[in-house]
Design a protein around this motif. Structure first.
Motif, PDB file in Angstrom:
ATOM      1  N   ILE A  78     -11.329  -2.974   1.763  1.00 17.35           N
ATOM      2  CA  ILE A  78     -11.926  -2.562   3.053  1.00 17.35           C
ATOM      3  C   ILE A  78     -12.375  -3.794   3.847  1.00 17.35           C
ATOM      4  O   ILE A  78     -12.103  -3.909   5.046  1.00 17.35           O
ATOM      5  CB  ILE A  78     -13.106  -1.592   2.810  1.00 17.35           C
ATOM      6  CG1 ILE A  78     -12.576  -0.249   2.273  1.00 17.35           C
ATOM      7  CG2 ILE A  78     -13.920  -1.391   4.085  1.00 17.35           C
ATOM      8  CD1 ILE A  78     -13.660   0.775   1.928  1.00 17.35           C
ATOM      9  N   ILE A  97      -6.264   0.591  -0.817  1.00 19.13           N
ATOM     10  CA  ILE A  97      -7.224   1.683  -0.549  1.00 19.13           C
ATOM     11  C   ILE A  97      -6.624   3.018  -0.981  1.00 19.13           C
ATOM     12  O   ILE A  97      -7.285   3.846  -1.606  1.00 19.13           O
ATOM     13  CB  ILE A  97      -7.632   1.694   0.944  1.00 19.13           C
ATOM     14  CG1 ILE A  97      -8.420   0.419   1.276  1.00 19.13           C
ATOM     15  CG2 ILE A  97      -8.447   2.947   1.292  1.00 19.13           C
ATOM     16  CD1 ILE A  97      -8.622   0.154   2.758  1.00 19.13           C
ATOM     17  N   ILE A 155      -8.546   3.412   7.596  1.00 21.15           N
ATOM     18  CA  ILE A 155      -9.067   3.452   6.218  1.00 21.15           C
ATOM     19  C   ILE A 155      -9.313   4.907   5.809  1.00 21.15           C
ATOM     20  O   ILE A 155      -8.987   5.315   4.684  1.00 21.15           O
ATOM     21  CB  ILE A 155     -10.357   2.599   6.103  1.00 21.15           C
ATOM     22  CG1 ILE A 155     -10.016   1.118   6.272  1.00 21.15           C
ATOM     23  CG2 ILE A 155     -11.085   2.853   4.780  1.00 21.15           C
ATOM     24  CD1 ILE A 155     -11.211   0.180   6.375  1.00 21.15           C
TER      25      ILE A 155
END
Ligand code: NAD
Length: 391
Positions: free
Chosen positions: A200, A220, A303
């Protein structure tokens, strides 16, 4: 605009990749090998998986076990002295980030002069002049990415500092998820959220690039889809494989794009309160991302989607709020406390933590939002209260 991408020359990844070790050692034409690992890994037989085949092949191996989690400078000094005095020809690190960081340090500083402290990033004065001994790094946690970075982290009295140089890069990294099956749930959670934090922070870093973005987003995806299973069912092969690739990719991403605010604020938590690196990152991650949310809304939307959520019809602003909330939920779901009070930190400690975090300029410089002293204090206070606030 161009970016520099630095990679470890050779990596083996995937189930059973440890089987490549002997052939790799052979390439270096060495005999006397120091294997650096922690005592627990020796006790449970993980280190044997590395050492026994080498012994059988006739190498002269020695296992060094004066390794502790979050190693203090003194442990590094002792190991470097030992390595210098015994004329080893290769170092192999087997373990989590603590053992791997010490291995890189020993391998490189074995052939330099002076003490480890002379080479620290914040206060050191000496330059690393040569590559040192060949290094093979074999992680047994899915977390730090140390096997592909040029960083060695050491704990100081109240914070952490690093030795960094491209000579610290491994010659060979072997990332075998089979070695992580024995990780207990608490360590799986902390190291897994550490890897997620790397991905991240790399993705929102001011130094990110399309190359690191690809690595970070896929990391991720892999970590978000497997971390809870890996924590709850440690023997789940598929989850361990995904975590292993995820932490490796996150390591490559953050090594090339950098980490920022979460790590800058996490170092003093480790230094002053001996909270593990993974837990320190985990407890701060939602609060740092919440505080800087407005500086990276679109990136947080990406994300959010990589975490497996559907953002169709959501604005970047809406998705970014949801992303921060889901990050906090994920930390909670793997049973890591989501506020500083639960780590027995009292409110009067926040000033001291802030003072130390402001010194981490190397890290703070990559934050998409400028983080000054009052911002850092506000983030610690938010993490103390357990309430996300934004600038
Ligand atoms: P760690 O190496 O400190 O290990 C944590 C615990 O897990 C230890 O007690 C160890 O014995 C145990 N363990 C490790 N592997 C195991 C296995 N397979 N089965 C059972 N137990 C196992 O933890 P870590 O989070 O991997 O490393 C933390 C260190 O790495 C910190 O010092 C941190 O600052 C550093 N770090 C370095 C980098 C880098 O790029 N060099 C990046 C992030 C963190």
């Amino acid at each position: 605009m161009s970016e520099k991408i630095t990679l470890t020359p050779i990596s083996y990844t995937g189930w059973n990749s440890l089987s490549n070790l002997e052939n790799e050692v052979k390439r270096f034409n060495v005999n006397k090998v120091l294997v650096i690992s922690d005592p627990f890994l020796v006790d449970i037989g993980v280190t044997d998986k590395v050492v026994k085949p080498l012994d059988k092949a006739g190498y002269k191996t020695e296992i060094y076990t004066d390794v502790v989690p979050e190693p203090p400078l003194a442990i590094g000094e002792k190991l470097v002295t030992y390595t210098r005095e015994h004329n080893f020809e290769m170092v192999i690190g087997v373990g989590g980030g603590s053992a791997l960081d010490l291995t890189k340090l020993a391998g490189v500083l074995a052939t330099q002069e002076g003490e480890v402290k002379d080479y620290l990033n914040l206060t050191g004065t000496k330059e690393i002049l040569n590559k040192g001994l060949p290094k093979i790094l074999i992680p047994t946690t899915s977390g730090t990415g140390s096997e592909v970075t040029n960083i060695s982290v050491l704990s100081l009295e109240t914070t952490k500092d690093v030795v960094t140089h491209d000579y610290l890069l491994a010659d060979v990294a072997i990332v075998d998820p089979a070695l992580t099956l024995s990780l207990p749930p608490k360590v799986t959670a902390a190291t897994g959220i550490d890897a997620l934090t790397h991905a991240i922070e790399a993705y929102v870093s001011k130094n990110s690039s399309p190359v690191t973005d690809g690595m970070a987003l896929h990391a991720i995806r892999l970590i978000s889809s497997s971390i809870t299973t890996a924590v709850l069912e440690g023997e789940n092969k598929e989850a361990r494989i995904k975590m292993s690739y995820g932490s490796y990719l996150a390591g490559l991403a953050f090594f090339n794009a950098g980490v920022a605010g979460v790590h800058a604020l996490a170092y003093p938590l480790g230094g002053q309160f001996h909270i593990s690196h993974g837990d320190s990152n985990a407890v701060l991650l939602p609060y740092v991302m919440g505080y800087i949310r407005q500086s990276c809304e679109e990136r947080l939307k990406d994300i959010f989607e990589a975490m497996g959520y559907n953002a169709t019809g959501l604005s970047s602003e809406e998705a970014s709020y949801k992303c921060v909330a889901e990050i906090k939920t994920m930390v909670k779901d793997v049973n890591i406390p989501t506020n500083l009070k639960d780590f027995q930190i009292t409110e009067d400690a926040l000033e001291g933590l802030t003072d130390d975090a402001t010194k981490q300029k190397r890290l703070l410089d990559r934050s998409p939002m400028l983080l000054e002293k009052q911002d850092i204090f506000a983030i610690y206070k938010a993490a103390y209260d357990g309430e996300i606030v934004e600038k």
